[in-house]
Design a protein around this motif. Structure first.
Motif, PDB file in Angstrom:
ATOM      1  N   SER A  85       0.831  -1.211   0.000  1.00 38.66           N
ATOM      2  CA  SER A  85       0.000   0.000   0.000  1.00 38.66           C
ATOM      3  C   SER A  85       0.864   1.259   0.000  1.00 38.66           C
ATOM      4  O   SER A  85       0.411   2.327  -0.364  1.00 38.66           O
ATOM      5  CB  SER A  85      -0.929   0.002   1.207  1.00 38.66           C
ATOM      6  OG  SER A  85      -0.187   0.261   2.382  1.00 38.66           O
ATOM      7  N   LEU A  86       2.119   1.124   0.429  1.00 34.22           N
ATOM      8  CA  LEU A  86       3.004   2.292   0.468  1.00 34.22           C
ATOM      9  C   LEU A  86       3.820   2.428  -0.813  1.00 34.22           C
ATOM     10  O   LEU A  86       4.451   3.457  -1.036  1.00 34.22           O
ATOM     11  CB  LEU A  86       3.968   2.176   1.658  1.00 34.22           C
ATOM     12  CG  LEU A  86       3.315   2.230   3.044  1.00 34.22           C
ATOM     13  CD1 LEU A  86       4.296   1.801   4.121  1.00 34.22           C
ATOM     14  CD2 LEU A  86       2.822   3.644   3.337  1.00 34.22           C
ATOM     15  N   GLY A  87       3.826   1.379  -1.635  1.00 35.29           N
ATOM     16  CA  GLY A  87       4.627   1.416  -2.864  1.00 35.29           C
ATOM     17  C   GLY A  87       6.116   1.349  -2.596  1.00 35.29           C
ATOM     18  O   GLY A  87       6.920   1.761  -3.426  1.00 35.29           O
ATOM     19  N   SER A  88       6.482   0.810  -1.441  1.00 34.11           N
ATOM     20  CA  SER A  88       7.912   0.774  -1.087  1.00 34.11           C
ATOM     21  C   SER A  88       8.558  -0.509  -1.583  1.00 34.11           C
ATOM     22  O   SER A  88       7.898  -1.521  -1.767  1.00 34.11           O
ATOM     23  CB  SER A  88       8.075   0.840   0.431  1.00 34.11           C
ATOM     24  OG  SER A  88       7.505   2.023   0.919  1.00 34.11           O
ATOM     25  N   SER A  89       9.892  -0.444  -1.737  1.00 31.69           N
ATOM     26  CA  SER A  89      10.630  -1.611  -2.226  1.00 31.69           C
ATOM     27  C   SER A  89      11.535  -2.130  -1.119  1.00 31.69           C
ATOM     28  O   SER A  89      12.512  -1.466  -0.764  1.00 31.69           O
ATOM     29  CB  SER A  89      11.515  -1.225  -3.408  1.00 31.69           C
ATOM     30  OG  SER A  89      10.761  -0.616  -4.402  1.00 31.69           O
ATOM     31  N   PRO A  90      11.216  -3.317  -0.573  1.00 38.99           N
ATOM     32  CA  PRO A  90      12.083  -3.887   0.472  1.00 38.99           C
ATOM     33  C   PRO A  90      13.147  -4.768  -0.151  1.00 38.99           C
ATOM     34  O   PRO A  90      12.951  -5.328  -1.218  1.00 38.99           O
ATOM     35  CB  PRO A  90      11.105  -4.756   1.275  1.00 38.99           C
ATOM     36  CG  PRO A  90      10.088  -5.185   0.265  1.00 38.99           C
ATOM     37  CD  PRO A  90      10.031  -4.157  -0.815  1.00 38.99           C
ATOM     38  N   ASN A  91      14.268  -4.879   0.528  1.00 38.64           N
ATOM     39  CA  ASN A  91      15.334  -5.755   0.057  1.00 38.64           C
ATOM     40  C   ASN A  91      16.278  -6.042   1.204  1.00 38.64           C
ATOM     41  O   ASN A  91      16.056  -5.556   2.329  1.00 38.64           O
ATOM     42  CB  ASN A  91      16.091  -5.088  -1.104  1.00 38.64           C
ATOM     43  CG  ASN A  91      16.584  -6.114  -2.106  1.00 38.64           C
ATOM     44  OD1 ASN A  91      16.889  -7.243  -1.744  1.00 38.64           O
ATOM     45  ND2 ASN A  91      16.673  -5.719  -3.365  1.00 38.64           N
ATOM     46  N   ALA A  92      17.310  -6.829   0.947  1.00 38.91           N
ATOM     47  CA  ALA A  92      18.297  -7.125   1.993  1.00 38.91           C
ATOM     48  C   ALA A  92      19.569  -7.596   1.327  1.00 38.91           C
ATOM     49  O   ALA A  92      19.537  -8.058   0.176  1.00 38.91           O
ATOM     50  CB  ALA A  92      17.775  -8.218   2.929  1.00 38.91           C
ATOM     51  N   TYR A  93      20.700  -7.464   2.040  1.00 32.85           N
ATOM     52  CA  TYR A  93      21.949  -8.010   1.510  1.00 32.85           C
ATOM     53  C   TYR A  93      22.860  -8.399   2.659  1.00 32.85           C
ATOM     54  O   TYR A  93      22.751  -7.868   3.773  1.00 32.85           O
ATOM     55  CB  TYR A  93      22.644  -7.015   0.566  1.00 32.85           C
ATOM     56  CG  TYR A  93      23.093  -5.718   1.193  1.00 32.85           C
ATOM     57  CD1 TYR A  93      22.274  -4.595   1.164  1.00 32.85           C
ATOM     58  CD2 TYR A  93      24.347  -5.592   1.797  1.00 32.85           C
ATOM     59  CE1 TYR A  93      22.681  -3.390   1.731  1.00 32.85           C
ATOM     60  CE2 TYR A  93      24.762  -4.391   2.361  1.00 32.85           C
ATOM     61  CZ  TYR A  93      23.925  -3.287   2.321  1.00 32.85           C
ATOM     62  OH  TYR A  93      24.331  -2.096   2.877  1.00 32.85           O
ATOM     63  N   THR A  94      23.760  -9.321   2.360  1.00 31.87           N
ATOM     64  CA  THR A  94      24.712  -9.798   3.369  1.00 31.87           C
ATOM     65  C   THR A  94      26.126  -9.525   2.871  1.00 31.87           C
ATOM     66  O   THR A  94      26.435  -9.787   1.701  1.00 31.87           O
ATOM     67  CB  THR A  94      24.550 -11.320   3.573  1.00 31.87           C
ATOM     68  OG1 THR A  94      23.192 -11.595   3.897  1.00 31.87           O
ATOM     69  CG2 THR A  94      25.448 -11.831   4.677  1.00 31.87           C
ATOM     70  N   THR A  95      26.960  -9.021   3.752  1.00 29.56           N
ATOM     71  CA  THR A  95      28.380  -8.856   3.436  1.00 29.56           C
ATOM     72  C   THR A  95      29.166  -9.688   4.449  1.00 29.56           C
ATOM     73  O   THR A  95      28.565 -10.345   5.301  1.00 29.56           O
ATOM     74  CB  THR A  95      28.834  -7.390   3.557  1.00 29.56           C
ATOM     75  OG1 THR A  95      28.747  -6.991   4.935  1.00 29.56           O
ATOM     76  CG2 THR A  95      27.966  -6.471   2.712  1.00 29.56           C
ATOM     77  N   TYR A  96      30.459  -9.643   4.376  1.00 34.35           N
ATOM     78  CA  TYR A  96      31.250 -10.337   5.387  1.00 34.35           C
ATOM     79  C   TYR A  96      31.064  -9.713   6.763  1.00 34.35           C
ATOM     80  O   TYR A  96      31.247 -10.364   7.775  1.00 34.35           O
ATOM     81  CB  TYR A  96      32.736 -10.321   5.014  1.00 34.35           C
ATOM     82  CG  TYR A  96      33.083 -11.336   3.954  1.00 34.35           C
ATOM     83  CD1 TYR A  96      33.355 -10.947   2.649  1.00 34.35           C
ATOM     84  CD2 TYR A  96      33.123 -12.690   4.265  1.00 34.35           C
ATOM     85  CE1 TYR A  96      33.663 -11.880   1.676  1.00 34.35           C
ATOM     86  CE2 TYR A  96      33.431 -13.640   3.287  1.00 34.35           C
ATOM     87  CZ  TYR A  96      33.694 -13.231   2.001  1.00 34.35           C
ATOM     88  OH  TYR A  96      33.994 -14.163   1.045  1.00 34.35           O
ATOM     89  N   TYR A  97      30.694  -8.434   6.808  1.00 32.84           N
ATOM     90  CA  TYR A  97      30.700  -7.701   8.077  1.00 32.84           C
ATOM     91  C   TYR A  97      29.336  -7.641   8.744  1.00 32.84           C
ATOM     92  O   TYR A  97      29.257  -7.445   9.957  1.00 32.84           O
ATOM     93  CB  TYR A  97      31.205  -6.274   7.823  1.00 32.84           C
ATOM     94  CG  TYR A  97      32.477  -6.268   7.022  1.00 32.84           C
ATOM     95  CD1 TYR A  97      32.483  -5.919   5.681  1.00 32.84           C
ATOM     96  CD2 TYR A  97      33.680  -6.667   7.614  1.00 32.84           C
ATOM     97  CE1 TYR A  97      33.653  -5.957   4.939  1.00 32.84           C
ATOM     98  CE2 TYR A  97      34.849  -6.708   6.871  1.00 32.84           C
ATOM     99  CZ  TYR A  97      34.822  -6.362   5.536  1.00 32.84           C
ATOM    100  OH  TYR A  97      35.974  -6.410   4.804  1.00 32.84           O
ATOM    101  N   GLY A  98      28.271  -7.778   7.983  1.00 35.79           N
ATOM    102  CA  GLY A  98      26.933  -7.658   8.577  1.00 35.79           C
ATOM    103  C   GLY A  98      25.841  -8.002   7.595  1.00 35.79           C
ATOM    104  O   GLY A  98      26.106  -8.310   6.431  1.00 35.79           O
ATOM    105  N   THR A  99      24.607  -7.960   8.092  1.00 33.73           N
ATOM    106  CA  THR A  99      23.442  -8.202   7.232  1.00 33.73           C
ATOM    107  C   THR A  99      22.526  -6.996   7.348  1.00 33.73           C
ATOM    108  O   THR A  99      22.191  -6.569   8.462  1.00 33.73           O
ATOM    109  CB  THR A  99      22.694  -9.471   7.681  1.00 33.73           C
ATOM    110  OG1 THR A  99      23.617 -10.541   7.751  1.00 33.73           O
ATOM    111  CG2 THR A  99      21.584  -9.815   6.714  1.00 33.73           C
TER     112      THR A  99
END
Lengths: 420, 417
Positions: A85-99
């Motif tokens: 309903s907000l038109g937002s785009s969620p995502n995620a990524y992982t690096t060696y240092y954090g998520t």
């Protein structure tokens, strides 16, 4: 709220540290119409061993990334509908240092923050969902394996690291992820997804006080689990496994990588941030488009395209990787060896490269996603935000540079080659 | 954002004043209609012009000059939209507010030197530079075989495209090998037959910079042609064509193409993007939910609509053993676009996503430049007008596209590992 003024640029970051250890970084920029919200846990791909309640546990490589997939799976239909309903785009990524979990949007920032935080803090998974995710991640692993530079990098990492967690890919291997089950994943989540181990960065168009208050109200309602989790470093050796590896692959031109490893104790009299910068200036001077070495190799038809090179710190070691496409790998290796055994970089070149870094610094605050990523990295890597980078860059000097370059010559080398 | 337009000598200059960025950008766009057959020459030309110039006659001299200008960067690319070719040269450099000095005029000089003072002797490009660039293009072409996604897109477009994008943007090997220094120089002269539109974007770029550019170009003769009718009507096939290939990759690539017959301009610009977002735009889409989340067949799947050509292509990386199931599911998803309830459930989400995407215009200098230069050629509406029209797209209009959609091609690059 503490105001951090970024030197020379007059950009301002606002920092709040809560009693439970959670940190908030805010960068309002009302020239943008959008905002970018991130929530990060200090649990990344390099975290493979920890102690909790006096017991030591090993973590399967690829766990941080797998957990990222399950935390962000949007199974909750109500939350999904709210995001839609907000038109937002969620995502995620992982690096060696954090998520890092993120939302990019333009409407109702508080609602977006609430949804993102709810998603991350209401993790719930079944063994069936875990089994399904294994198939998806297996496809992701296959996709990576089709990148020849990924394969080359793997060959180097497998041989230049002995014990280091950087030996393993962020995604892990199919064998690693097949070991994951609900009990294990829940335990890892419980150990590392605690407010005391997390922080949020918000950049873009928003009201500073309102957003800060909103996050404080949200997080202070949460109890810290008061985990006594201690990440255990895995000591890496100074040695390497093999100094030359090659592999048959479907390539048109040989791909080669020369990688150099050196212990940071060799640079004990220097600021390590500056050391990495100096080494990258060295790489750029020797291998970028202004390099006479590159021009000579191209004219002699030894290489094709550009040479990419980078210096990075991996805990107690610094690595430099130099990657190229070559028609005659033996001749190329000899030329490179000749160059590196007698490095000559004049002061004009050094100053020109220094200008490059100053430009990059000025441009670092153009894009709200880039700013967010940068602040996230600094917090994960240094545990604070650098406000004096301009002075550091400006003060880099040629004499110190020459000394650092001299020390680099003590490094050990691994070569890798992909050929048809 | 403030826009001023100046025209002289058949050159149009758009001065876009915005304080959003720390960089200024100067963009020279050469625009003409195309059938795509000279795509390989365009690619060649851009690479050689950016290699060196008459004044900076080696790559090193050219690169060092840019570094002296605080790492200014010059890029060149070209895009095909419908039957329109747009060749763009950009220089991005730091605004003088952040430096001890202004480098506006030096940036202009460097860009003009790049485009208008090539390293040419006796109507031929410098042989040494030409040979190096040629070798680089050939190697890059051969290297496409190393990248399954790039390889599969190239192969697919040969079965699917009707317009200039049928021809590879980088050319075929035989074409590349046939070019010499003189052929390329003769092609270079043709850019002066194209329309030249220039954009200056930055914080308070003074008007004298536009005058400076016009003065520097006053001895060149430019043309200006009326260009319209850039949209392509697709050729509808009687039967779907299926083609397969094997290569030694871990993952297989699947592309499924559709064409829409007789779309109006409104449907192309506003209804098709909504249709595309619902079908395969992002994680809320029918394809993502069905193929990835419910059936776990892939890491990524999405659809891309090209409204200049009235086409839609679905692409995904899958395991080869799932080919038949993936095709079945994809076709089911496309059939599901006939389902009024599905469209009603997803149309608002897709509009909201498009609205968020529209907002990125205000954060992207390249988008601002593109709009200012191309709005008349491509009949572009302003961002806010687009927002209004997208928000008004009706469910029935989206459903109406189902009567116009036609299966066209399937391409499967089967991995052998």
């Amino acid at each position: 709220m503490k105001e951090i003024v970024i030197n020379k640029l007059n950009e301002k970051i606002y920092e709040t540290v809560l009693d439970n250890g959670f940190k908030i970084y805010l960068y309002p920029n009302n020239k943008s119409k959008n905002f970018y919200v991130t929530l990060t846990t200090r649990f990344g791909a390099r975290d493979l061993k920890f102690k909790k309640n006096n017991k030591v546990y090993d973590i399967y490589p690829g766990t941080a990334h797998f957990l990222e997939h399950k935390v962000m799976s949007l199974d909750d239909e109500k939350k999904q509908k709210e995001l839609e309903s907000l038109g937002s785009s969620p995502n995620a990524y992982t690096t060696y240092y954090g998520t890092t979990y993120n939302i990019y949007g333009s409407n109702d920032i508080n609602k977006n923050i609430q949804i993102l935080f709810d998603i991350v803090f209401s993790y719930n998974v079944t063994n069936k969902k875990i089994d399904n995710e294994k198939k998806i991640i297996a496809e992701e692993i296959d996709m990576e394996k089709d990148d020849v530079y990924y394969v080359l990098n793997r060959m180097i990492n497998d041989n230049i690291f002995i014990n280091s967690p950087y030996k393993y890919e962020i995604l892990g291997s199919k064998d690693d992820i097949n070991k994951i089950d609900k009990e294990y994943l829940d335990f890892i989540y419980d150990s590392f997804y605690d407010v005391s181990n997390m922080f949020s960065v918000i950049t873009g168009n928003f009201n500073l006080e309102e957003v800060n208050e909103y996050i404080i109200n949200y997080i202070t309602k949460m109890k810290s689990k008061k985990n006594t989790v201690i990440k255990l470093p895995i000591k890496e050796k100074d040695e390497i496994l093999n100094n030359y590896i090659e592999k048959n692959e479907d390539v048109n031109v040989d791909k080669v990588c020369n990688a150099f490893k050196i212990n940071i104790k060799e640079f004990k009299d220097y600021d390590l941030r500056e050391v990495v910068l100096y080494l990258n200036i060295m790489c750029s001077s020797l291998f970028s488009s202004t390099s006479s070495f590159l021009e000579k190799l191209k004219e002699n038809k030894l290489i094709e395209g550009s040479i990419s090179s980078v210096a990075r710190r991996y805990n107690e070691h610094i690595l430099i990787k130099i990657i190229s496409n070559t028609f005659e790998y033996n001749k190329y290796f000899k030329e490179l060896e000749k160059l590196l055994s007698n490095i000559k970089i004049d002061e004009d070149t050094f100053n020109r490269k220094k200008k490059n870094y100053i430009s990059s610094y000025i441009l670092a605050y153009e894009d709200i996603e880039d700013v967010n990523d940068s602040l996230t990295f600094e917090e994960l890597y240094y545990n604070y935000i650098e406000d004096n980078r301009y002075d550091m860059l400006n003060n880099l000097n040629y004499n110190e540079f020459l000394k650092i370059v001299n020390i680099f010559c003590k490094s050990i080398e691994v070569k890798a080659r992909l050929y048809k | 954002m403030e826009l001023k337009v100046k025209e002289k000598n058949n050159i149009i200059i758009n001065n876009i004043n915005t304080d959003r960025f720390k960089t200024n950008t100067i963009c020279f766009s050469f625009i003409s209609k195309t059938d795509g057959k000279d795509n390989y020459l365009t690619n060649y030309l851009l690479k050689i012009l950016l290699y060196n110039t008459k004044k900076y006659n080696t790559k090193i001299k050219y690169a060092k000059k840019l570094e002296d200008l605080y790492s200014s960067s010059i890029t060149a690319n070209y895009v095909i939209m419908g039957n329109l070719k747009i060749i763009r040269f950009n220089i991005d450099y730091i605004n003088s507010k952040y430096l001890e000095e202004s480098i506006d005029k030096e940036a202009v000089d460097m860009l003009i030197e790049t485009i208008f003072n090539p390293n040419v002797i006796n109507k031929r490009f410098d042989k040494k530079s030409f040979e190096l660039v040629k070798r680089n293009i050939i190697t890059n072409k051969l290297r496409t075989n190393e990248y399954p996604v790039a390889y599969s897109i190239d192969a697919f477009l040969k079965k699917f495209s009707d317009g200039p994008s049928y021809y590879s943007l980088t050319g075929e090997l035989k074409e590349i090998e046939s070019v010499d220094e003189s052929i390329l120089y003769n092609y270079y002269k043709k850019i002066f037959d194209m329309n030249l539109d220039i954009a200056l974007l930055g914080d308070n770029i003074k008007e004298d910079i536009a005058n400076y550019i016009l003065k520097k170009l006053e001895n060149y003769k430019f043309k200006r042609e009326k260009i319209d009718n850039v949209f392509i009507s697709p050729v509808i096939k009687a039967k779907e064509i299926i083609s397969k290939e094997n290569k030694k990759f871990n993952q297989s690539q699947l592309l499924v193409g559709y064409k829409f017959k007789d779309l109006s301009l409104y449907e192309r610009k506003y209804v098709l993007p909504i249709y595309n977002t619902i079908l395969g735009g992002d994680i809320n889409s029918i394809l993502f939910k069905t193929v990835r989340e419910e059936n776990n067949l892939c890491y990524s799947i999405h659809s891309n609509a090209n409204y200049y050509e009235s086409t839609l292509v679905i692409s995904s990386g899958i395991n080869r053993k799932n080919y038949s199931l993936a095709i079945k599911l994809i076709k089911k998803c496309v059939e599901n676009m006939n389902n009024k309830k599905s469209i009603e459930e997803l149309i608002d989400v897709s509009k909201k996503n498009i609205n968020t995407a529209l907002n990125t215009f205000y954060d992207d200098g390249r988008d601002m430049i593109f709009y200012s230069l191309m709005k008349n050629y491509l009949m572009l509406d302003s961002v806010e007008k687009k927002r209004e029209l997208f928000n008004n797209v009706k469910v029935d209009e989206v459903l109406g596209l189902n009567k116009k959609i036609n299966k066209d091609s399937i391409y499967f690059l089967e991995g052998e590992k």
